[in-house]
Design a protein around this motif. Structure first.
Motif, short mmCIF file in Angstrom:
data_model
loop_
_atom_site.label_atom_id
_atom_site.label_comp_id
_atom_site.label_asym_id
_atom_site.label_seq_id
_atom_site.Cartn_x
_atom_site.Cartn_y
_atom_site.Cartn_z
N GLU A 1 12.53 4.22 -29.13
CA GLU A 1 11.76 3.33 -28.29
C GLU A 1 10.61 2.73 -29.10
O GLU A 1 9.95 3.44 -29.83
N PHE A 2 10.39 1.43 -28.95
CA PHE A 2 9.38 0.76 -29.77
C PHE A 2 8.18 0.30 -28.96
O PHE A 2 7.37 -0.49 -29.44
N LEU A 3 8.07 0.74 -27.70
CA LEU A 3 6.99 0.21 -26.87
C LEU A 3 5.60 0.64 -27.36
O LEU A 3 5.45 1.69 -27.97
N LYS A 4 4.61 -0.23 -27.09
CA LYS A 4 3.23 0.05 -27.44
C LYS A 4 2.49 0.51 -26.19
O LYS A 4 2.68 -0.09 -25.13
N GLU A 5 1.66 1.50 -26.32
CA GLU A 5 0.84 1.89 -25.18
C GLU A 5 -0.08 0.72 -24.83
O GLU A 5 -0.51 -0.03 -25.70
N GLY A 6 -0.37 0.59 -23.57
CA GLY A 6 -1.25 -0.49 -23.14
C GLY A 6 -0.46 -1.75 -22.80
O GLY A 6 -0.94 -2.61 -22.06
N THR B 1 15.36 4.06 -38.54
CA THR B 1 14.76 2.76 -38.21
C THR B 1 13.41 2.93 -37.52
O THR B 1 12.46 2.21 -37.79
N LYS B 2 13.34 3.90 -36.62
CA LYS B 2 12.09 4.10 -35.89
C LYS B 2 10.96 4.48 -36.85
O LYS B 2 9.85 3.94 -36.80
N TYR B 3 11.25 5.38 -37.78
CA TYR B 3 10.22 5.79 -38.74
C TYR B 3 9.87 4.64 -39.69
O TYR B 3 8.71 4.44 -40.03
N ILE C 1 -2.66 -7.09 -39.27
CA ILE C 1 -3.49 -6.97 -40.47
C ILE C 1 -4.96 -7.13 -40.07
O ILE C 1 -5.74 -7.75 -40.77
N TYR C 2 -5.30 -6.54 -38.93
CA TYR C 2 -6.72 -6.47 -38.55
C TYR C 2 -7.30 -5.20 -39.16
O TYR C 2 -6.83 -4.11 -38.86
N PRO C 3 -8.34 -5.35 -39.99
CA PRO C 3 -8.98 -4.14 -40.50
C PRO C 3 -9.77 -3.49 -39.38
O PRO C 3 -10.08 -4.14 -38.39
N TYR D 1 -5.76 3.46 -38.17
CA TYR D 1 -4.86 3.58 -37.00
C TYR D 1 -4.94 4.98 -36.39
O TYR D 1 -5.13 5.96 -37.07
N GLY D 2 -4.83 5.01 -35.05
CA GLY D 2 -4.81 6.29 -34.34
C GLY D 2 -3.62 6.31 -33.40
O GLY D 2 -2.64 5.60 -33.62
N GLY D 3 -3.73 7.10 -32.34
CA GLY D 3 -2.67 7.12 -31.34
C GLY D 3 -1.66 8.21 -31.59
O GLY D 3 -1.77 9.00 -32.53
N GLY E 1 -17.00 -1.46 -35.61
CA GLY E 1 -15.81 -0.98 -36.31
C GLY E 1 -14.59 -1.85 -36.06
O GLY E 1 -13.51 -1.57 -36.59
N ARG E 2 -14.72 -2.89 -35.24
CA ARG E 2 -13.56 -3.73 -34.90
C ARG E 2 -13.78 -5.21 -35.20
O ARG E 2 -12.97 -6.04 -34.78
N ASN E 3 -14.88 -5.54 -35.83
CA ASN E 3 -15.18 -6.95 -36.14
C ASN E 3 -15.07 -7.86 -34.93
O ASN E 3 -14.42 -8.91 -34.97
C1 UDX Z 1 2.85 1.96 -32.04
C2 UDX Z 1 3.89 0.86 -32.36
O1 UDX Z 1 3.28 -0.42 -32.27
C3 UDX Z 1 5.07 0.98 -31.41
O2 UDX Z 1 6.06 0.03 -31.77
C4 UDX Z 1 5.64 2.37 -31.50
O3 UDX Z 1 6.70 2.54 -30.62
C5 UDX Z 1 4.56 3.39 -31.19
O4 UDX Z 1 3.47 3.22 -32.08
P1 UDX Z 1 0.87 2.30 -30.31
O5 UDX Z 1 0.58 3.58 -31.06
O6 UDX Z 1 0.89 2.35 -28.83
O7 UDX Z 1 2.28 1.72 -30.76
O8 UDX Z 1 -0.27 1.25 -30.72
P2 UDX Z 1 -0.45 -0.04 -31.65
O9 UDX Z 1 -0.90 -1.16 -30.79
O10 UDX Z 1 0.70 -0.27 -32.50
O11 UDX Z 1 -1.73 0.41 -32.54
C6 UDX Z 1 -1.71 1.55 -33.36
C7 UDX Z 1 -3.04 1.72 -34.06
O12 UDX Z 1 -3.22 0.76 -35.09
C8 UDX Z 1 -4.27 1.60 -33.17
O13 UDX Z 1 -5.21 2.59 -33.52
C9 UDX Z 1 -4.80 0.22 -33.51
O14 UDX Z 1 -6.18 0.10 -33.26
C10 UDX Z 1 -4.47 0.12 -34.98
N1 UDX Z 1 -4.34 -1.25 -35.49
C11 UDX Z 1 -3.33 -2.06 -35.04
C12 UDX Z 1 -5.22 -1.73 -36.45
O15 UDX Z 1 -6.15 -1.02 -36.88
N2 UDX Z 1 -5.04 -2.99 -36.94
C13 UDX Z 1 -4.06 -3.81 -36.52
O16 UDX Z 1 -3.98 -4.95 -37.02
C14 UDX Z 1 -3.18 -3.34 -35.53
#
Ligand code: UDX
Length: 445
Positions: free
Chosen positions: A154-159, A209-211, A256-258, A262-264, A420-422
């Motif tokens: 599954e490739f969905l993004k939270e939110g 593919t997912k990884y 490519i937003y600094p 990344y978290g989550g 931290g997010r410009n």
């Molecule tokens: C991600 C993938 O996008 C999704 O396809 C996969 O199935 C699960 O992991 P998610 O973790 O919900 O989804 O969030 P995502 O919107 O991808 O953001 C991940 C992290 O990267 C966040 O902490 C976000 O703030 C950060 N991020 C994202 C950046 O710092 N810069 C960016 O340009 C984009």
């Protein structure tokens, strides 16, 4: 079609609700009786825009049911989706105990042909292992039944999960069985209408593919964060550099937003898991190891700026920092691997107090820092600023984008923002009289 979905987290519940929305009969299974009880009443335990409504509607119309019994859930189902958690172990490898436990229970309860679908993100080879676990259970019962195990990451993004599920870029199906592929194509046809959106491949390729997708995205983020750190030092502005490189369509503007790193629940875990898998196969993944390291370092960039700023003023002991944003990104209450927590830990370890606000992640943060007198979570954005020596913006919630700067100035002790997010324009902040520190741009003197 009749479906059983095991696990009602972000992936399981969103998939279940969206499949039910298309007229399928879906029974969700979760081991947590409280979660099941609430879902039966239409109460959703996770924050996901649009999900409440669709869960409620489909529950009321009888297409979406909930149970704690896998036996009951599987009874009429052709497909059994496995959507349980795969947390990281301390060594970075993937903890598959929940997935395998479900495999065992499927084997113990199967009465007829089932298609078992791995939807949780699982390392390459998991589907094969699932197959043998189920076969062992069937053997122990002395029954011989046909079944299939496929990978359908599954490739969905939270939110934005509901939207992503309803309108996916692609649906990946890993199976060597042509008939199973056709059945999954039929199931997904309302979402992946154009045929080329459904990509069928081998089970192992689907798992990989997912990884590969998540690691590619994580690499983009670590790349731009690395560039931003260089920009700060050489006097370039990463916001311009991002536009400059993104305009090349081979690179693109997205992802490519600094920022804060990344978290989550996905990127940190999946990058570590692929590193672990590679090492199991005696291959050292140098790039992925660096992606992970760069990300760990990035989570401390903002706290580094704050500590450096206050150093000539006697340090941060006894001072309070206001923090806007706790969730790992906007539009979620998820705080897993949230950069805000690293920031809080860095600063409270040095004697600073923090007063935080997040539109929805306050309760999860209170749980995390329960009993810590240095961490206060407030319920209103501007209340966080009272008595604070500075404001740190950590999550890009829309309500932080155009705040009342005059009110900030009046409430806070000094007009000082660490972003931290410009989110803001440095020149505009200068005009408003703020000392403004952001990411990937030389700090003000
Ligand atoms: C991600 C993938 O996008 C999704 O396809 C996969 O199935 C699960 O992991 P998610 O973790 O919900 O989804 O969030 P995502 O919107 O991808 O953001 C991940 C992290 O990267 C966040 O902490 C976000 O703030 C950060 N991020 C994202 C950046 O710092 N810069 C960016 O340009 C984009």
């Amino acid at each position: 079609m009749n479906l059983c979905i095991v696990g009602t987290g972000y992936v399981g519940l969103v998939s279940a609700a969206c499949f039910a929305e298309m007229g399928n009969d879906v029974c969700c299974v979760d081991i947590n009786p409280e979660v099941v009880e609430n879902l039966r009443k239409g109460k959703v335990h996770i924050f996901e825009p649009g999900l409440d409504e669709i869960v409620k509607r489909n529950t009321e119309q009888g297409r979406l049911k909930f149970t704690t019994s896998i036996k009951e859930g599987m009874e009429h189902a052709l497909f059994v989706f496995v959507c349980v958690g795969t947390p990281s172990k301390p060594d970075g490898s993937c903890d598959l105990s929940f997935v395998y436990q479900v495999g065992k229970e499927i084997g113990q309860n199967m009465q007829d042909y089932k298609i078992v679908v791995d939807k949780s993100t699982v390392p390459v080879g998991t589907a094969d292992k699932m197959r043998s676990i189920i076969a062992e259970e069937l053997k122990a019962r002395g029954v011989s039944l046909e079944f299939d195990v496929v990978s359908n990451p599954e490739f969905l993004k939270e939110g934005d999960a509901v939207n992503d599920f309803l309108k996916p870029d692609r649906v990946v199906v890993g199976t060597e069985n042509v008939r199973t592929a056709e059945l999954l194509k039929a199931l997904y046809s309302p979402f992946a209408r154009s045929r080329d959106k459904l990509i069928v491949m081998s089970v192992r390729s689907a798992e990989m593919t997912k990884y590969a997708a998540n690691c590619m995205l994580a690499t983009k983020i670590s790349f731009i964060n690395e560039i931003s750190n260089i920009c700060e030092r050489v006097g370039a502005d990463v916001r311009d550099v991002r536009v400059g490189i993104g305009s090349d369509h081979r690179i693109g503007y997205q992802f490519i937003y600094p920022g804060m790193g990344y978290g989550g629940s996905c990127f940190p875990k999946d990058v570590k898991a692929l590193i672990d898998t590679s090492r199991q196969y005696e291959f050292e993944p140098q790039l992925l190891a660096s992606v992970d390291e760069v990300n760990n370092r990035q989570k401390h960039v903002l706290s580094g700026k704050i500590l450096k700023y206050f150093e000539p003023q006697g340090g941060v002991v006894g001072k309070t920092l206001a923090i806007w944003g706790l969730a790992f990104k906007a539009n979620t209450d998820d705080v897993r691997e949230a950069a805000a927590f690293e920031l809080i830990r860095d600063l409270t370890a040095k004697g600073m107090k923090v007063r935080c606000f997040d539109p929805v992640a306050g309760p999860n943060t209170r749980k995390e820092f329960a009993g810590d007198p240095n961490v206060e979570v407030v319920d209103e954005q501007y209340a966080a600023l009272e008595g604070a020596a500075a404001l740190a913006v950590v999550t890009e919630w829309n309500q932080f984008r155009n705040p009342d700067f005059e009110r900030i100035k009046k409430t806070i002790k000094a007009p000082l923002i660490f972003d931290g997010r410009n989110l803001y324009s440095p020149s505009f902040m200068g005009e408003l009289g703020f000392a403004y520190f952001c990411i990937g741009r030389k700090d003000p003197k």
